[in-house]
Design an enzyme around this catalytic site. Sequence first.
Site, mmCIF file in Angstrom:
data_model
loop_
_atom_site.group_PDB
_atom_site.id
_atom_site.type_symbol
_atom_site.label_atom_id
_atom_site.label_comp_id
_atom_site.label_asym_id
_atom_site.label_seq_id
_atom_site.Cartn_x
_atom_site.Cartn_y
_atom_site.Cartn_z
ATOM 1 N N ALA A 1 0.420 -0.777 0.078
ATOM 2 C CA ALA A 1 -0.030 -0.161 0.192
ATOM 3 C C ALA A 1 0.680 1.146 0.010
ATOM 4 O O ALA A 1 0.821 2.210 -1.025
ATOM 5 C CB ALA A 1 -0.605 -0.275 1.393
ATOM 6 N N ASP B 1 1.004 -3.677 -5.732
ATOM 7 C CA ASP B 1 1.295 -2.599 -6.418
ATOM 8 C C ASP B 1 2.880 -2.605 -6.189
ATOM 9 O O ASP B 1 2.875 -2.084 -5.230
ATOM 10 C CB ASP B 1 0.689 -0.895 -6.115
ATOM 11 C CG ASP B 1 1.542 -0.327 -6.496
ATOM 12 O OD1 ASP B 1 2.381 -0.500 -7.383
ATOM 13 O OD2 ASP B 1 1.094 1.520 -6.417
ATOM 14 N N CYS C 1 4.468 0.470 -12.150
ATOM 15 C CA CYS C 1 5.210 1.383 -13.207
ATOM 16 C C CYS C 1 6.205 1.307 -13.476
ATOM 17 O O CYS C 1 7.423 2.293 -14.032
ATOM 18 C CB CYS C 1 4.798 2.508 -11.982
ATOM 19 S SG CYS C 1 6.400 2.405 -10.652
#
Length: 430
Positions: free
Chosen positions: A239, A308, A361
């Site tokens: 997170a 993530d 990313c």
Amino acid sequence: MTPGARVAAAIEVLGEVESLRRPAADALKDWGLSHRFAGSKDRAGVAALVYDALRRRASAAFVMDDASPRGVLLGALKLSRGLALAEAGALFSGEGHAPAPLSEPERARFSSATLDGAPAPVAGDFPDWLEPSLRAAFGERVVEETAALAGRAPLDLRVNTLKFSREKALANLKRLGAAPTPLAPSGLRVPFGADGRAVSLSGEPDYLKGRVEIQDEGSQLAALLCAARPGEQVLDLCAGGGGKTLALAAQMENRGQIYAHDDDARRLGPIHARLERAGARNVQARTPRRGADALADLAGRCDLVLIDAPCTGVGAWRRNPDAKWRMRPSALAQRVAEQDELLAGAARFLKPQGRLVYVTCSLLPEENEARAQAFLGAHAEFRALEAQDMAAAAGLPELARFASTLGPGLRFSPATSGTDGFYVVGLARG
């Protein structure tokens, strides 16, 4: 400070970044502390010059035939800012605190040199050793894609629908030039100011009251593609500061439960204040505990697990341009190992028919499609969700056009979607 003095300061900071391999943000902070006479506009102006130079370091050095901080800064003024020779000469005047005047060779290069014939790593401003990976990702479009990664990133906001509507936020921020983002339904994009700097939101009531959050449109799309539904049990396994956690809470309309976790308690620390400001009431922060499994009770209970994942950050080069020049092959190998470990460990939290959404990313196939395929090869009970199905579940069927051609998942990049670079794949159990 005069414009020429700002240029001289930027050259000084670039020298420290290069010689000490320091992150640019740290070098700029220290420069500001040791030059307290510089006002906020001066510091911002110096930072903008430094980051422009780092974005175009390879191509700027090529056109000036000079890889020194002075040469790179001068080349960036030509390539990134489009200055004419007379304008550059005014900055390099040698007067006061400005850099020494341009030499005749510098004047000649600035006037006539181009990127014609430059190899891909120069034209696209990326490290040589990454060329095979980037060519695998983009093929003949490698320079177009990487050159876009060397541009400036816009200031994107996500409207917090727990508190506000995009229409109201647009009205409130109209004076800043805010406009709807092209793809994300709750996104706003604020243009650069006349001086080329991003607008500060520190005094904006909508930001202070949690009505809008700073979040790149690509990150917003990654959260939307999770298709989190009200009432679900969701684990955000990495997170960090909580950007995607907040977006998921808004999707779920504060119903159900989100468990926000990160292996590094320091990264998770800011989430508490952000949750309160945003009015997100269905989030439980799970801080790591030494010698204990903070997530043991979630085994087999989750409808959705979001990873993530820590990655090389190639997709965020517009925001962290110095990172690409400090990156080494060993860092990629380390990230790949961490990603495999996270994916394997996440499977235990999913209930039957639960879904795992893996996000980076990065734009490197090694961190993206290759990781998803390795996971599927080791976990026969999982299948990859079709990009079309993920887009439809998010209520954004038009996103299907970003389906990866290299394997499962979707890819976003500055050149194709106008966002930071992101990879998103859904892996469903059963």
